[in-house]
Write a protein that holds these residues in place. Structure first.
Motif, PDB file in Angstrom:
ATOM      1  N   ASP A  77      14.821  14.583 -15.404  1.00 14.99           N
ATOM      2  CA  ASP A  77      14.165  13.764 -14.390  1.00 14.99           C
ATOM      3  C   ASP A  77      12.736  14.272 -14.242  1.00 14.99           C
ATOM      4  O   ASP A  77      12.517  15.400 -13.819  1.00 14.99           O
ATOM      5  CB  ASP A  77      14.929  13.899 -13.066  1.00 14.99           C
ATOM      6  CG  ASP A  77      14.563  12.821 -12.073  1.00 14.99           C
ATOM      7  OD1 ASP A  77      15.077  12.873 -10.935  1.00 14.99           O
ATOM      8  OD2 ASP A  77      13.761  11.929 -12.407  1.00 14.99           O
ATOM      9  N   TYR A  78      11.785  13.407 -14.596  1.00 21.65           N
ATOM     10  CA  TYR A  78      10.380  13.816 -14.576  1.00 21.65           C
ATOM     11  C   TYR A  78       9.552  12.826 -13.767  1.00 21.65           C
ATOM     12  O   TYR A  78       9.856  11.624 -13.724  1.00 21.65           O
ATOM     13  CB  TYR A  78       9.831  13.904 -16.006  1.00 21.65           C
ATOM     14  CG  TYR A  78      10.598  14.838 -16.892  1.00 21.65           C
ATOM     15  CD1 TYR A  78      11.468  14.349 -17.868  1.00 21.65           C
ATOM     16  CD2 TYR A  78      10.458  16.215 -16.762  1.00 21.65           C
ATOM     17  CE1 TYR A  78      12.180  15.205 -18.687  1.00 21.65           C
ATOM     18  CE2 TYR A  78      11.169  17.076 -17.588  1.00 21.65           C
ATOM     19  CZ  TYR A  78      12.026  16.567 -18.541  1.00 21.65           C
ATOM     20  OH  TYR A  78      12.728  17.426 -19.349  1.00 21.65           O
ATOM     21  N   TRP A  79       8.468  13.360 -13.144  1.00 29.10           N
ATOM     22  CA  TRP A  79       7.596  12.546 -12.292  1.00 29.10           C
ATOM     23  C   TRP A  79       6.141  12.709 -12.688  1.00 29.10           C
ATOM     24  O   TRP A  79       5.713  13.782 -13.122  1.00 29.10           O
ATOM     25  CB  TRP A  79       7.745  12.985 -10.832  1.00 29.10           C
ATOM     26  CG  TRP A  79       9.090  12.709 -10.255  1.00 29.10           C
ATOM     27  CD1 TRP A  79      10.177  13.522 -10.268  1.00 29.10           C
ATOM     28  CD2 TRP A  79       9.491  11.513  -9.588  1.00 29.10           C
ATOM     29  NE1 TRP A  79      11.233  12.912  -9.654  1.00 29.10           N
ATOM     30  CE2 TRP A  79      10.846  11.678  -9.217  1.00 29.10           C
ATOM     31  CE3 TRP A  79       8.853  10.314  -9.256  1.00 29.10           C
ATOM     32  CZ2 TRP A  79      11.564  10.695  -8.538  1.00 29.10           C
ATOM     33  CZ3 TRP A  79       9.561   9.340  -8.587  1.00 29.10           C
ATOM     34  CH2 TRP A  79      10.909   9.541  -8.235  1.00 29.10           C
ATOM     35  N   GLY A  80       5.409  11.630 -12.509  1.00 32.26           N
ATOM     36  CA  GLY A  80       3.963  11.700 -12.628  1.00 32.26           C
ATOM     37  C   GLY A  80       3.354  12.187 -11.328  1.00 32.26           C
ATOM     38  O   GLY A  80       4.060  12.442 -10.347  1.00 32.26           O
ATOM     39  N   GLN A  81       2.043  12.289 -11.332  1.00 30.22           N
ATOM     40  CA  GLN A  81       1.341  12.835 -10.173  1.00 30.22           C
ATOM     41  C   GLN A  81       1.077  11.789  -9.095  1.00 30.22           C
ATOM     42  O   GLN A  81       0.733  12.136  -7.959  1.00 30.22           O
ATOM     43  CB  GLN A  81       0.012  13.472 -10.608  1.00 30.22           C
ATOM     44  CG  GLN A  81      -1.137  12.502 -10.825  1.00 30.22           C
ATOM     45  CD  GLN A  81      -1.014  11.688 -12.100  1.00 30.22           C
ATOM     46  OE1 GLN A  81      -0.111  11.892 -12.913  1.00 30.22           O
ATOM     47  NE2 GLN A  81      -1.960  10.766 -12.288  1.00 30.22           N
ATOM     48  N   GLY A  82       1.235  10.538  -9.437  1.00 30.76           N
ATOM     49  CA  GLY A  82       1.037   9.469  -8.465  1.00 30.76           C
ATOM     50  C   GLY A  82      -0.343   8.849  -8.551  1.00 30.76           C
ATOM     51  O   GLY A  82      -1.321   9.513  -8.904  1.00 30.76           O
ATOM     52  N   THR A  83      -0.407   7.570  -8.219  1.00 28.66           N
ATOM     53  CA  THR A  83      -1.679   6.866  -8.163  1.00 28.66           C
ATOM     54  C   THR A  83      -1.693   5.999  -6.905  1.00 28.66           C
ATOM     55  O   THR A  83      -0.701   5.347  -6.576  1.00 28.66           O
ATOM     56  CB  THR A  83      -1.912   6.023  -9.438  1.00 28.66           C
ATOM     57  OG1 THR A  83      -3.219   5.441  -9.405  1.00 28.66           O
ATOM     58  CG2 THR A  83      -0.873   4.923  -9.603  1.00 28.66           C
TER      59      THR A  83
ATOM     60  N   THR B 109       0.826  -1.195   0.000  1.00 33.43           N
ATOM     61  CA  THR B 109       0.000   0.000   0.000  1.00 33.43           C
ATOM     62  C   THR B 109       0.866   1.254   0.000  1.00 33.43           C
ATOM     63  O   THR B 109       1.747   1.423   0.847  1.00 33.43           O
ATOM     64  CB  THR B 109      -0.926   0.015   1.234  1.00 33.43           C
ATOM     65  OG1 THR B 109      -1.843  -1.077   1.141  1.00 33.43           O
ATOM     66  CG2 THR B 109      -1.699   1.317   1.321  1.00 33.43           C
ATOM     67  N   ALA B 110       0.615   2.121  -0.984  1.00 32.92           N
ATOM     68  CA  ALA B 110       1.427   3.334  -1.139  1.00 32.92           C
ATOM     69  C   ALA B 110       0.884   4.133  -2.312  1.00 32.92           C
ATOM     70  O   ALA B 110       0.031   3.657  -3.071  1.00 32.92           O
ATOM     71  CB  ALA B 110       2.885   2.979  -1.394  1.00 32.92           C
ATOM     72  N   VAL B 111       1.410   5.335  -2.460  1.00 26.86           N
ATOM     73  CA  VAL B 111       1.208   6.077  -3.700  1.00 26.86           C
ATOM     74  C   VAL B 111       2.346   5.689  -4.633  1.00 26.86           C
ATOM     75  O   VAL B 111       3.518   5.741  -4.249  1.00 26.86           O
ATOM     76  CB  VAL B 111       1.197   7.594  -3.464  1.00 26.86           C
ATOM     77  CG1 VAL B 111       1.035   8.333  -4.788  1.00 26.86           C
ATOM     78  CG2 VAL B 111       0.077   7.975  -2.507  1.00 26.86           C
ATOM     79  N   TYR B 112       1.988   5.284  -5.834  1.00 30.49           N
ATOM     80  CA  TYR B 112       2.973   4.843  -6.817  1.00 30.49           C
ATOM     81  C   TYR B 112       3.188   5.952  -7.848  1.00 30.49           C
ATOM     82  O   TYR B 112       2.221   6.502  -8.394  1.00 30.49           O
ATOM     83  CB  TYR B 112       2.502   3.559  -7.496  1.00 30.49           C
ATOM     84  CG  TYR B 112       2.683   2.350  -6.622  1.00 30.49           C
ATOM     85  CD1 TYR B 112       1.896   2.161  -5.486  1.00 30.49           C
ATOM     86  CD2 TYR B 112       3.654   1.390  -6.911  1.00 30.49           C
ATOM     87  CE1 TYR B 112       2.072   1.065  -4.670  1.00 30.49           C
ATOM     88  CE2 TYR B 112       3.835   0.280  -6.100  1.00 30.49           C
ATOM     89  CZ  TYR B 112       3.043   0.126  -4.975  1.00 30.49           C
ATOM     90  OH  TYR B 112       3.221  -0.976  -4.164  1.00 30.49           O
TER      91      TYR B 112
END
Length: 118
Positions: free
Chosen positions: A106-112, A90-93
Motif C-alpha cells: 500500500d503506497y501513497w503519493g504526497q498529495g496535490t 476542494t481537497a488534497v488529492y
C-alpha cells in the motif's frame, strides 16, 4: 523504492475541469489497483475513484458522471479527469497503489491541492 508522484492540481472555478496525473516508479504497475483519494480540511480521507489491474473502475457517488479514472500501464500512469467541478471537491488529492495476496502492499503519493472557487 516506490514513488508515486502526483501533478495537475490547482485553482479552478466552479464548473471547470482539472486533470490529475500520478506516475509510479519502483513497482510492477500493472498488477496494482490504483486509486485517487481526497481529504478536505477537518474531514477524513475518502476514496474518490479506483481502477484495478483488469481496468474495472469504481467511483464514489459524488464523482459519478463527472470524474473519469484511467490508467496507462506502458507509462506507469493513472489519471483522474475531473469535470463540472464543485466547491465541495476542494481537497488534497492523493494517489494510491494497492496490491495484496498474502501480504498487502500500500503506497501513497504526497498529495496535490485542488481548490474550486465558487
Amino acid at each position: 523504492q516506490v514513488q508515486l508522484v502526483e501533478s495537475g492540481g490547482g485553482l479552478v472555478q466552479a464548473r471547470g475541469s482539472l486533470r490529475l496525473s500520478c506516475t509510479a516508479s519502483g513497482l510492477t504497475f500493472g498488477v496494482y489497483a490504483m486509486g485517487w483519494y481526497r481529504q478536505a480540511p477537518g474531514k477524513e480521507r475518502e476514496l474518490v475513484a479506483s481502477i484495478n489491474s483488469g481496468r474495472f473502475t469504481y467511483y464514489t457517488e459524488s464523482a459519478k458522471g463527472r470524474f473519469i479514472i484511467s490508467r496507462d500501464n506502458a507509462k506507469n500512469t493513472v489519471t483522474l479527469q475531473m469535470n463540472s467541478l464543485k466547491p465541495e471537491d476542494t481537497a488534497v488529492y492523493y494517489c494510491n497503489a494497492k496490491y495484496g495476496l498474502v501480504r498487502t502492499y500500500d503506497y501513497w503519493g504526497q498529495g496535490t491541492q485542488v481548490t474550486v472557487s465558487s
